[in-house]
Design an enzyme around this catalytic site. Structure first.
Site, short mmCIF file in Angstrom:
data_model
loop_
_atom_site.label_atom_id
_atom_site.label_comp_id
_atom_site.label_asym_id
_atom_site.label_seq_id
_atom_site.Cartn_x
_atom_site.Cartn_y
_atom_site.Cartn_z
CD GLN A 1 77.64 97.94 -55.86
OE1 GLN A 1 78.79 97.53 -55.92
NE2 GLN A 1 77.10 98.38 -54.73
CB ILE B 1 77.43 95.04 -50.78
CG1 ILE B 1 77.39 95.58 -49.35
CG2 ILE B 1 78.13 96.03 -51.71
CD1 ILE B 1 78.78 95.79 -48.75
CB SER B 2 74.51 95.21 -55.86
OG SER B 2 73.22 95.44 -55.35
CB ALA B 3 77.57 91.66 -58.33
NE ARG C 1 82.25 94.78 -53.42
CZ ARG C 1 80.96 94.85 -53.80
NH1 ARG C 1 80.47 96.01 -54.17
NH2 ARG C 1 80.19 93.79 -53.81
#
Length: 410
Positions: free
Chosen positions: A85, A79-81, A46
């Site tokens: 996700q 970027i989503s949590a 990530r």
């Protein structure tokens, strides 16, 4: 050293350890429930998709990483949590060899999808912003996921030639859902859909000529741009200290609302209590059912507390007219001395009609508590815009350009 290069100097073991801790946390919370999702999160780095973030922030299981803002400081890409996700990937039920469309790019989520569908699968990720697609394509190639197809274009039509898809995952806040025709008959479509200023992530599955909306999950996403954008009505007060949003209706009188904000307010308390950590998200759904004037109030955490004392900082329910508003508040409950962390719902009203709005909001909170609080969430279904859909006995139809979202209480 550039922002995109700074992770090269970080010890790989640190990223590996934090990634493992993130997977463990998501598994413990129940956001990860399958070995396939766990393996994808354990493998995809990530931090390589979030070079502007500190390493611990990149691997924070609960937090979003903002990657771009507009000149006014509003986030336009993120970027989503990880928890969200993971929930969406679990809902999509991806299988090896599946064809998957992602709307709203960034690279990391597409890499997770690519891990899950394997080399025989097909992953298409679409975004309207060339800065986002260039960056996503670069990061995907650098991390070994160059098989993901990155497309620059408006999501309203950019994927039309590539369907059908076994799964569609939308990672931006959508007001409408025009992609149902691209979904394979047994496919699943995970969409954070906005209605009456509320956003819920739905898993849509085909049911005849409609879709059933399963597992509505409270969430927040950056709003979609392009043909699918829908802004609604917004009043920014006192230089951004307080913001009121409502889906439609007359344009708010910002000057009148600004005066209302600083004038004496009305106050009512309901006797309805909530415990610390106890969810009450169905209250918003009930208010959106019962009140056309339902909207949200937001406060700047650094400046807004001297003007409003909202029950929650974000997504706090309100009733809003052109020149007045009322909103949900909290105070320690009378039972607080004998029961830990109990709070009472109240209402503050501002403006010429603030007292009337406060009374309406007060009364609807009581109705929710008496009749709907302890029942299951309402059922949701998505229908074509031109379908003849009967009004639910208790509920509401939210009409959009391509679809109608039906919320029905039982």
């Amino acid at each position: 050293m550039s922002a995109d290069a700074h992770t090269d100097a970080l010890p790989p073991a640190s990223a590996d350890r934090l990634r493992a801790e993130m997977v463990a946390a998501l598994t413990e919370w129940g956001s990860i429930r399958s070995p396939e999702v766990a393996e994808a999160f354990a493998k995809v780095p990530r931090d390589r998709f979030a070079p502007e973030a500190a390493l611990d922030a990149a691997y924070s299981a609960r937090d979003v990483v903002i990657t771009k803002r507009d000149p006014d400081g509003r986030a336009t890409s993120s970027i989503s949590a990880p928890w969200l996700q993971a929930e969406m990937l679990e809902a999509a039920r991806l299988t090896r060899g599946a064809r998957v469309l992602e709307i709203g790019s960034g690279g990391y989520n597409a890499a997770l999808i690519a891990e899950m569908v394997g080399p025989d699968g097909f992953v298409l990720t679409v975004d309207i912003d060339p800065w986002v697609t260039e960056r996503a394509a670069r990061f995907l190639a650098d991390t070994g996921y160059s098989q993901v197809k990155v497309v620059l274009g408006d999501a309203e039509h950019a994927a039309d030639e590539y369907g059908p898809f076994d799964a569609i995952l939308v990672t931006v806040g959508a007001w409408d859902c025009p992609w149902g025709w691209l979904l394979a008959p047994e496919g699943r479509m995970v969409v954070p859909l906005r209605f009456a200023t509320i956003t819920r992530s739905f898993t849509f599955v085909r049911d005849g000529d409609r879709f059933r909306g399963l597992n509505p999950t409270v969430c927040g996403f950056i709003a979609m741009q392009g043909a699918g954008a829908y802004r609604g009505r917004e009043a920014v007060l006192d230089g951004g200290a307080v913001t009121l949003t409502i889906e439609d209706g007359p344009e708010p009188d910002v000057d009148a609302l600004g005066r209302a904000l600083v004038e004496p307010r009305s106050e009512l308390w309901t006797g309805v209590e909530v415990g610390g950590g106890e969810p009450f998200d169905t209250l918003n759904l009930w208010l959106a059912t019962a009140e056309d004037r339902f909207g949200m109030i937001w406060q700047d955490p650094d400046r807004g507390r001297d003007l409003v004392q909202t029950a929650i900082r974000w997504h706090c329910p309100a009733l809003i007219t052109r020149d007045s508003f009322a909103y949900l508040a909290l105070r320690d409950a009378p039972s607080h001395a004998t029961a830990a962390a109990r709070h009472e719902f109240g209402v503050y009203g501002h403006g010429r009609h603030g007292a009337d709005l406060a009374r309406r909001l007060h009364d609807q909170i009581k109705v929710w508590d008496r009749d709907w609080r302890r029942r299951p969430q309402p059922a949701f279904s998505l229908h074509p815009a031109d379908a003849a859909v009967p009004d639910p006995a208790v509920g509401r139809i939210f009409r959009k350009r391509h679809t109608q979202l039906v919320m029905a209480w039982t």
